[in-house]
Design a protein around this motif. Structure first.
Motif, PDB file in Angstrom:
ATOM      1  N   THR A  23      37.510  11.875  48.020  1.00  0.00           N
ATOM      2  CA  THR A  23      36.889  12.445  48.970  1.00  0.00           C
ATOM      3  C   THR A  23      35.943  13.230  48.554  1.00  0.00           C
ATOM      4  O   THR A  23      35.782  13.447  47.132  1.00  0.00           O
ATOM      5  N   ALA A  24      34.870  13.582  49.209  1.00  0.00           N
ATOM      6  CA  ALA A  24      33.684  14.375  48.420  1.00  0.00           C
ATOM      7  C   ALA A  24      33.568  15.718  49.658  1.00  0.00           C
ATOM      8  O   ALA A  24      33.656  15.786  50.568  1.00  0.00           O
ATOM      9  N   GLU A  25      32.977  16.825  49.014  1.00  0.00           N
ATOM     10  CA  GLU A  25      32.625  17.886  49.613  1.00  0.00           C
ATOM     11  C   GLU A  25      31.016  18.066  49.453  1.00  0.00           C
ATOM     12  O   GLU A  25      30.240  17.819  48.464  1.00  0.00           O
ATOM     13  N   LEU A  26      30.340  17.989  50.661  1.00  0.00           N
ATOM     14  CA  LEU A  26      29.195  18.006  50.958  1.00  0.00           C
ATOM     15  C   LEU A  26      28.582  19.635  51.379  1.00  0.00           C
ATOM     16  O   LEU A  26      29.326  20.067  52.330  1.00  0.00           O
ATOM     17  N   THR A  27      27.247  19.983  51.035  1.00  0.00           N
ATOM     18  CA  THR A  27      26.937  21.268  51.561  1.00  0.00           C
ATOM     19  C   THR A  27      25.480  20.945  51.913  1.00  0.00           C
ATOM     20  O   THR A  27      24.705  20.337  51.232  1.00  0.00           O
ATOM     21  N   CYS A  28      25.022  21.703  52.972  1.00  0.00           N
ATOM     22  CA  CYS A  28      23.811  21.548  53.488  1.00  0.00           C
ATOM     23  C   CYS A  28      22.911  22.417  52.385  1.00  0.00           C
ATOM     24  O   CYS A  28      23.318  23.590  52.591  1.00  0.00           O
ATOM     25  N   SER A  29      21.634  21.968  52.053  1.00  0.00           N
ATOM     26  CA  SER A  29      20.911  22.641  51.350  1.00  0.00           C
ATOM     27  C   SER A  29      20.188  23.859  52.017  1.00  0.00           C
ATOM     28  O   SER A  29      19.455  24.500  51.243  1.00  0.00           O
ATOM     29  N   ILE A  30      20.161  24.060  53.292  1.00  0.00           N
ATOM     30  CA  ILE A  30      19.433  24.585  54.062  1.00  0.00           C
ATOM     31  C   ILE A  30      20.273  25.944  54.738  1.00  0.00           C
ATOM     32  O   ILE A  30      19.874  27.021  54.374  1.00  0.00           O
ATOM     33  N   CYS A  31      21.154  25.554  55.100  1.00  0.00           N
ATOM     34  CA  CYS A  31      22.087  26.634  55.919  1.00  0.00           C
ATOM     35  C   CYS A  31      23.192  26.812  55.038  1.00  0.00           C
ATOM     36  O   CYS A  31      24.187  27.808  55.483  1.00  0.00           O
ATOM     37  N   GLY A  32      23.748  25.894  54.135  1.00  0.00           N
ATOM     38  CA  GLY A  32      25.070  26.038  53.524  1.00  0.00           C
ATOM     39  C   GLY A  32      26.383  25.685  54.058  1.00  0.00           C
ATOM     40  O   GLY A  32      27.329  26.126  53.752  1.00  0.00           O
TER      41      GLY A  32
END
Length: 78
Positions: free
Chosen positions: A28-37
């Motif tokens: 599985t992967a953890e994804l982070t929004c580059s704009i709001c975190g």
């Protein structure tokens, strides 16, 4: 998802810009929004699962316990 600040406004209008921040051992992967975190996890089928505040608290506590356990279990020579 409702924006809570002006920083999250573009995400509410155009959608999140997710970047892979971590790959877990269970594929599985953890994804982070580059704009709001905002952080989300993907499951085995690729579906998004948003991390709640309590989940983040649990993860940080487990991480602290793991590091304390490593410090205690190391043999100390003097």
């Amino acid at each position: 998802m409702k924006p809570t600040s002006n920083k999250a406004l573009p995400c509410a209008v155009f959608g999140h810009n997710f970047v892979k921040s971590k790959t877990n051992s269970d594929q599985t992967a953890e994804l982070t929004c580059s704009i709001c975190g905002t952080k989300v996890n993907t499951d085995e089928h690729g579906n998004f699962d948003e991390m709640s505040v309590s989940n983040k608290d649990i993860q940080s506590t487990l991480r602290q316990l793991f590091h304390l356990n490593l410090q205690i279990s190391k043999p100390k020579f003097s």
